[in-house]
Design a protein around this motif. Sequence first.
Motif, PDB file in Angstrom:
ATOM      1  N   GLY A 236       0.790  -1.209   0.000  1.00  0.00           N
ATOM      2  CA  GLY A 236       0.000   0.000   0.000  1.00  0.00           C
ATOM      3  C   GLY A 236       0.829   1.268   0.000  1.00  0.00           C
ATOM      4  N   ASP A 237       0.268   2.339   0.564  1.00  0.00           N
ATOM      5  CA  ASP A 237       0.974   3.617   0.619  1.00  0.00           C
ATOM      6  C   ASP A 237       2.274   3.503   1.406  1.00  0.00           C
ATOM      7  N   ALA A 238       2.281   2.656   2.420  1.00  0.00           N
ATOM      8  CA  ALA A 238       3.494   2.490   3.219  1.00  0.00           C
ATOM      9  C   ALA A 238       4.658   1.996   2.365  1.00  0.00           C
ATOM     10  N   ALA A 239       4.380   1.111   1.416  1.00  0.00           N
ATOM     11  CA  ALA A 239       5.438   0.536   0.578  1.00  0.00           C
ATOM     12  C   ALA A 239       6.068   1.576  -0.339  1.00  0.00           C
ATOM     13  N   ASP A 240       5.311   2.635  -0.670  1.00  0.00           N
ATOM     14  CA  ASP A 240       5.816   3.665  -1.576  1.00  0.00           C
ATOM     15  C   ASP A 240       6.615   4.746  -0.854  1.00  0.00           C
ATOM     16  N   SER A 241       6.734   4.623   0.453  1.00  0.00           N
ATOM     17  CA  SER A 241       7.437   5.627   1.246  1.00  0.00           C
ATOM     18  C   SER A 241       8.940   5.617   0.963  1.00  0.00           C
ATOM     19  N   PRO A 242       9.581   6.794   0.890  1.00  0.00           N
ATOM     20  CA  PRO A 242      11.040   6.840   0.730  1.00  0.00           C
ATOM     21  C   PRO A 242      11.774   6.234   1.931  1.00  0.00           C
ATOM     22  N   ILE A 243      11.090   6.154   3.071  1.00  0.00           N
ATOM     23  CA  ILE A 243      11.690   5.512   4.250  1.00  0.00           C
ATOM     24  C   ILE A 243      11.881   4.024   3.987  1.00  0.00           C
ATOM     25  N   VAL A 244      10.900   3.403   3.359  1.00  0.00           N
ATOM     26  CA  VAL A 244      10.994   1.982   3.016  1.00  0.00           C
ATOM     27  C   VAL A 244      12.006   1.774   1.898  1.00  0.00           C
ATOM     28  N   ALA A 245      12.032   2.699   0.930  1.00  0.00           N
ATOM     29  CA  ALA A 245      12.988   2.600  -0.176  1.00  0.00           C
ATOM     30  C   ALA A 245      14.424   2.632   0.338  1.00  0.00           C
ATOM     31  N   ALA A 246      14.649   3.365   1.444  1.00  0.00           N
ATOM     32  CA  ALA A 246      15.987   3.442   2.030  1.00  0.00           C
ATOM     33  C   ALA A 246      16.282   2.248   2.936  1.00  0.00           C
ATOM     34  N   GLY A 247      15.244   1.454   3.229  1.00  0.00           N
ATOM     35  CA  GLY A 247      15.416   0.285   4.087  1.00  0.00           C
ATOM     36  C   GLY A 247      15.070  -0.996   3.356  1.00  0.00           C
ATOM     37  N   ASP A 248      13.964  -1.652   3.759  1.00  0.00           N
ATOM     38  CA  ASP A 248      13.573  -2.915   3.138  1.00  0.00           C
ATOM     39  C   ASP A 248      12.082  -3.124   3.322  1.00  0.00           C
ATOM     40  N   GLU A 249      11.381  -3.467   2.250  1.00  0.00           N
ATOM     41  CA  GLU A 249       9.946  -3.745   2.339  1.00  0.00           C
ATOM     42  C   GLU A 249       9.675  -5.140   2.889  1.00  0.00           C
ATOM     43  N   ASN A 250      10.675  -5.995   2.944  1.00  0.00           N
ATOM     44  CA  ASN A 250      10.526  -7.344   3.493  1.00  0.00           C
ATOM     45  C   ASN A 250      10.897  -7.336   4.969  1.00  0.00           C
ATOM     46  N   GLN A 251       9.940  -7.713   5.808  1.00  0.00           N
ATOM     47  CA  GLN A 251      10.123  -7.626   7.253  1.00  0.00           C
ATOM     48  C   GLN A 251       9.949  -9.005   7.895  1.00  0.00           C
ATOM     49  N   PHE A 252      10.937  -9.395   8.697  1.00  0.00           N
ATOM     50  CA  PHE A 252      10.923 -10.678   9.387  1.00  0.00           C
ATOM     51  C   PHE A 252      10.862 -10.445  10.895  1.00  0.00           C
ATOM     52  N   SER A 253      10.300 -11.408  11.622  1.00  0.00           N
ATOM     53  CA  SER A 253      10.337 -11.336  13.084  1.00  0.00           C
ATOM     54  C   SER A 253      10.380 -12.751  13.658  1.00  0.00           C
ATOM     55  N   PHE A 254      10.956 -12.853  14.858  1.00  0.00           N
ATOM     56  CA  PHE A 254      11.024 -14.137  15.554  1.00  0.00           C
ATOM     57  C   PHE A 254      10.882 -13.872  17.043  1.00  0.00           C
ATOM     58  N   LYS A 255      10.029 -14.639  17.708  1.00  0.00           N
ATOM     59  CA  LYS A 255       9.793 -14.457  19.145  1.00  0.00           C
ATOM     60  C   LYS A 255       9.909 -15.796  19.859  1.00  0.00           C
ATOM     61  N   LEU A 256      10.620 -15.799  20.978  1.00  0.00           N
ATOM     62  CA  LEU A 256      10.782 -17.005  21.792  1.00  0.00           C
ATOM     63  C   LEU A 256      10.543 -16.620  23.246  1.00  0.00           C
ATOM     64  N   GLY A 257       9.657 -17.356  23.917  1.00  0.00           N
ATOM     65  CA  GLY A 257       9.348 -16.998  25.294  1.00  0.00           C
ATOM     66  C   GLY A 257       8.753 -18.132  26.094  1.00  0.00           C
ATOM     67  N   VAL A 258       8.464 -17.841  27.345  1.00  0.00           N
ATOM     68  CA  VAL A 258       7.823 -18.795  28.254  1.00  0.00           C
ATOM     69  C   VAL A 258       6.590 -18.132  28.843  1.00  0.00           C
ATOM     70  N   SER A 259       5.601 -18.940  29.210  1.00  0.00           N
ATOM     71  CA  SER A 259       4.380 -18.387  29.791  1.00  0.00           C
ATOM     72  C   SER A 259       3.750 -19.384  30.746  1.00  0.00           C
ATOM     73  N   HIS A 260       2.856 -18.871  31.590  1.00  0.00           N
ATOM     74  CA  HIS A 260       2.128 -19.706  32.546  1.00  0.00           C
ATOM     75  C   HIS A 260       0.643 -19.415  32.428  1.00  0.00           C
TER      76      HIS A 260
END
Length: 267
Positions: A236-260
């Motif tokens: 969308g509009d976010a992808a056309d931003s010069p901020i994204v052009a200077a960075g990367d439109e592909n975004q990865f994440s990884f989360k590891l945790g414990v819970s009760h």
Amino acid sequence: MITRTTISACVLTLLLASAAHAADIEETTAVSDYGDSDLVIDLGVAGVASPEYMGSDSYSITPLPTVSVEYLNIPGIGSFGGKDGLGFSIGPSFGYTGKRDASDHRALNGLDDVDATYEAGIKLGYEWNAAEVYGAARYAFGGAEGFVGEVGANAILRPTPTLELKAGPIARFASADYVDSYFGVSAAESAASGGRLSAYDAGGGFTSAGVAASARYEVVSDWFVNADASYEKIVGDAADSPIVAAGDENQFSFKLGVSHRFRLDLF
């Protein structure tokens, strides 16, 4: 700093491990039994490896608390989430984005800082034995204001009574004010960047789309190890931003945790 290659490897490892485990073990339909509890809530802590800011091509690790309401029963009103963890569910949804300090990132030189943003809202879902659909909407305030949320669906596999695997598509959306706070560039900011970042007014709508996977293992009764991984492409509009052009439109994440899991008999 964590490289994108490292995050990609984590995502790929989790997805492949989930698929391999599912192929080797016959699926079961074991689900939780909440007994006479009126409120079942899952509390924990996790480490999250994610982009340093939206559209960044570099990554960092952040510790975060985790909260999930699995079941709630209110006499005279009804219950949300089945006794076995299936069915319709409703609960709170929270989000947090840390301060974006332009001086910490060369690609953002010239931009104004964006203070930390807090999000609070509601999440709805419906779960069957082998699938679920969900959606969430939150109001954001602080550094950015507006509405944000996501919709998605998952295929669910429970190879053993203590292991649950999920994977499916996810899409995120946000209102124009929120999107412009993180992806817009004012004329003054463009000038401060020496023209490197063009002036840009971002609109609202869908901001990313991708896939997410998770694995949840019950080590001992009501204690869990949780792993989540995702790949999302800014759209969308976010992808056309010069901020994204200077960075990367592909975004990865990884989360590891414990819970009760806490079970409370309130009524």
